[in-house]
Enzyme design. Structure first.
Site, PDB file in Angstrom:
ATOM      1  N   GLU A  93      23.216  33.719  34.500  1.00 58.93           N
ATOM      2  CA  GLU A  93      22.736  32.755  35.475  1.00 58.93           C
ATOM      3  C   GLU A  93      21.223  32.594  35.336  1.00 58.93           C
ATOM      4  OE1 GLU A  93      22.630  33.712  39.667  1.00 58.93           O
ATOM      5  OE2 GLU A  93      22.725  35.853  39.239  1.00 58.93           O
ATOM      6  N   ASP A 196      13.545  50.160  31.002  1.00 60.73           N
ATOM      7  CA  ASP A 196      12.500  49.412  30.286  1.00 60.73           C
ATOM      8  C   ASP A 196      11.679  48.624  31.303  1.00 60.73           C
ATOM      9  OD1 ASP A 196      10.975  48.366  28.244  1.00 60.73           O
ATOM     10  OD2 ASP A 196      12.479  46.941  27.538  1.00 60.73           O
TER      11      ASP A 196
END
Length: 288
Positions: A93, A196
């Site tokens: 999305e 990360d």
């Protein structure tokens, strides 16, 4: 990638009737080609690369699902990963960005603290994944020190050595540090990590809320996650204050940040070259 290929990707992922109304090439890091596609249904974000990157996209798809299950924060919903012709892709999305809300950093601190409270009895993850485009090993370990040395530092040291970008003296000092790691880091519970988390993987959602992207999830010591947020900056002090109020850190944690940041610095050395050697040398001088 041309419009016909992008249409094939969406029709494989959404359905044969979907029509692309507009297509914009957008920034998505230095690894992939990324597109904002507006259709007659909704908007989508598509990452594309060569066919050999399919496993990387599949692991990111899995990581986004896991992150959404563990974090009370906005996470883009992955829709499909696959391949078309000579390319691979990940469809998710599209998150419409806006300006930060008044309590943006407090919400991020609270959300990350809640995520880090979700624990397991071992360090690692159910599959290996990637940090950037580099493979990241996630074998299960009972010891955080062994996990950090064997699954994080040593693979990056070997990669840099094999690529001939790691000077022998730096390799020797890194191995010394690995051998003494128990002296520098403290035990902790395995925490569910984004893996990360730097400012480039943090965005603002449509309501001004924090949104996490590009995860590389695993169970690790939460200090390594917070250390990385300090490495390149971009996080407001309100984030750290709220996090510590919600989930207080062990005494001396700030003195351990540099040692954890050797890992992302080695990753950047392997991805982008020798310009990161000076930062690695500076940290080694601090501890050896």
């Amino acid at each position: 990638m041309n419009m016909d290929q992008l249409t094939k990707i969406l029709r494989q992922s959404i359905g044969n009737s979907i029509q692309i109304l507009s297509c914009d090439l957008v920034g998505g890091g230095c690894i992939n080609q990324c597109y904002h596609l507006v259709t007659d249904d909704r908007a989508y974000f598509v990452k594309c690369n060569e066919r050999s990157y399919l496993d990387m996209f599949e692991k990111e798809h899995e990581a986004l699902v896991a992150l959404a299950a563990h974090a009370n924060l906005l996470i883009p919903k992955p829709i499909n990963s696959g391949k078309v012709e000579n390319d691979s892709y990940l469809v998710m999305e599209f998150i419409e960005s806006s300006s930060q809300s008044t309590y943006y950093w407090e919400r991020l601190g609270e959300g990350l603290a809640g995520m880090h409270r979700q624990t397991k009895n071992l360090f690692g993850w159910e599959t290996d994944n990637y940090i950037g485009r580099l493979p990241q090993s996630n074998k299960w370990h009972q010891s955080w020190t062994k996990y950090f040395v064997q699954e994080r530092l040593r693979p990056q040291i070997k990669l840099a050595r094999d690529s001939r970008i790691l000077p022998p003296d730096v390799q020797i000092d890194l191995e010394k540090l690995c051998g003494r790691m128990d002296q520098y880091i403290v035990p902790g519970l395995p925490a569910f990590l984004h893996g990360d988390l730097w400012s480039g993987n943090l965005m603002t959602g449509p309501l001004g809320e924090p949104c996490l992207v590009d995860p590389s999830v695993y169970y690790g010591h939460r200090e390594i996650e917070l250390a990385f947020t300090r490495l390149f900056g971009g996080f407001d002090e309100r984030f750290y204050q709220t996090y510590n109020q919600c989930y207080p850190l062990e005494a001396g944690f700030q003195q351990r940040f540099d040692i954890y940041n050797i890992y992302p610095l080695l990753v950047h050395l392997n991805l982008f070259g020798r310009s990161y050697l000076s930062d690695i040398r500076q940290i080694l001088r601090k501890y050896l």
